[in-house]
Design an enzyme around this catalytic site. Structure first.
Site, short mmCIF file in Angstrom:
data_model
loop_
_atom_site.label_atom_id
_atom_site.label_comp_id
_atom_site.label_asym_id
_atom_site.label_seq_id
_atom_site.Cartn_x
_atom_site.Cartn_y
_atom_site.Cartn_z
N PHE A 172 -53.61 20.14 97.54
CA PHE A 172 -54.16 21.31 96.88
C PHE A 172 -53.64 21.42 95.44
O PHE A 172 -52.43 21.39 95.21
CB PHE A 172 -53.77 22.56 97.68
N SER A 187 -50.03 16.84 102.22
CA SER A 187 -50.13 18.29 102.10
C SER A 187 -51.50 18.78 102.60
O SER A 187 -51.87 18.51 103.74
CB SER A 187 -49.87 18.69 100.65
N MET A 188 -52.27 19.48 101.77
CA MET A 188 -53.59 19.90 102.21
C MET A 188 -54.45 18.70 102.58
O MET A 188 -55.31 18.78 103.47
CB MET A 188 -54.31 20.73 101.15
N ASP A 197 -38.30 20.40 101.37
CA ASP A 197 -39.67 20.55 100.87
C ASP A 197 -39.81 21.99 100.41
O ASP A 197 -39.66 22.92 101.20
CB ASP A 197 -40.66 20.23 101.98
N HIS A 225 -41.59 17.55 98.30
CA HIS A 225 -42.91 17.65 98.93
C HIS A 225 -43.83 16.46 98.64
O HIS A 225 -44.43 15.90 99.56
CB HIS A 225 -43.60 18.95 98.45
#
Length: 251
Positions: free
Chosen positions: A29, A97-98, A198, A228
């Protein structure tokens, strides 16, 4: 609208024995393909067929991203998957992630056509009390300060936005709800890497995934030297090498 340098999509058609194995990699994202390009290039050098699409609204301006929704982002990875499914004998999907949530949605939607699922700090939830106000906040406030480039290694850049577009963020929460609801439908082999430290996505996100999926072939790897965006961090070479081991084991 022009794409920022470094945020371009990446594509490679494989060669040799691995050419008929495809991998789709999805970025996160407000990020861009820059976060996945080194991984994609590593897989390409191993001979695999690779696609790293640029998700709509990413790599340009956060204002443009605010005009997109999770269905637009999913359509991009779904299109890349369908292309490789026609071209290759087997296709793996991966996400950061996303992008991990989008890759998981591909596994839910396409079932056994997805040979395996590779996830790095996947986002299915974020523990932030401010999200409770998001349904109203996104109607009156266009953006908040950004959260990108959570990278321990100096000098790396995922080519992300310095603002969080709130309409897009609200849509991402709808993506999370949809994917989490259907987690038991995930049956494919999985390898998941998550960082001990993270600052964006909590460990509980990976724990939620692992507790709900129906997969029986699951490998969990803990990263001790990355934040992250681990695909650009100190543990990236380990992720890349272990991903090839995962693909080879299942091929």
């Amino acid at each position: 609208m022009s794409v920022r340098p470094g945020a371009e999509p990446y594509s490679h058609d494989g060669t040799g024995d691995h050419a008929r194995t495809g991998i789709v990699l999805a970025h996160g994202f407000t990020g861009s393909p820059a976060s996945m390009r080194p991984w994609g290039q590593f897989l390409a050098e191993a001979g695999y067929t690779v696609r790293v699409p640029r998700l709509p609204g990413h790599g340009t301006t956060w204002q443009e991203m605010n005009r997109t929704r999770w269905q637009d982002w999913y359509a991009a990875v779904d299109s890349a998957f369908r292309e490789l499914h026609e071209q290759c004998d087997q296709v793996f999907v991966a996400g950061l992630s996303m992008g991990g949530a989008l890759a998981t949605r591909l596994a839910q939607e396409h079932g056994p056509r997805v040979r395996g699922l590779m996830l790095v700090n996947p986002a299915y939830k974020v523990d932030d009390i401010r999200l409770r106000a998001l349904p109203v906040l996104q109607t009156v406030l266009p953006s908040l300060p950004g959260i990108g480039n959570d990278i321990k290694k100096a000098g790396e850049d995922e080519v992300c936005y310095d603002r969080i577009p709130l309409k897009a963020l609200f849509s991402q929460t709808r993506l999370w709800a949809t994917v989490v609801r259907d987690l038991p439908e995930v049956t494919q082999p999985v390898v998941l890497w998550h960082s001990v430290e993270d600052h964006i996505v909590p460990t509980s996100s990976s724990e939620l995934f692992l507790s709900r999926v129906s997969s029986t072939d699951v490998t969990e790897n803990v990263l001790h030297d990355s934040y992250h965006v681990a695909t650009l961090d100190h543990d990236a070479p380990r992720i890349f090498e272990e991903s090839v081991q995962f693909i080879e084991r299942l091929s």
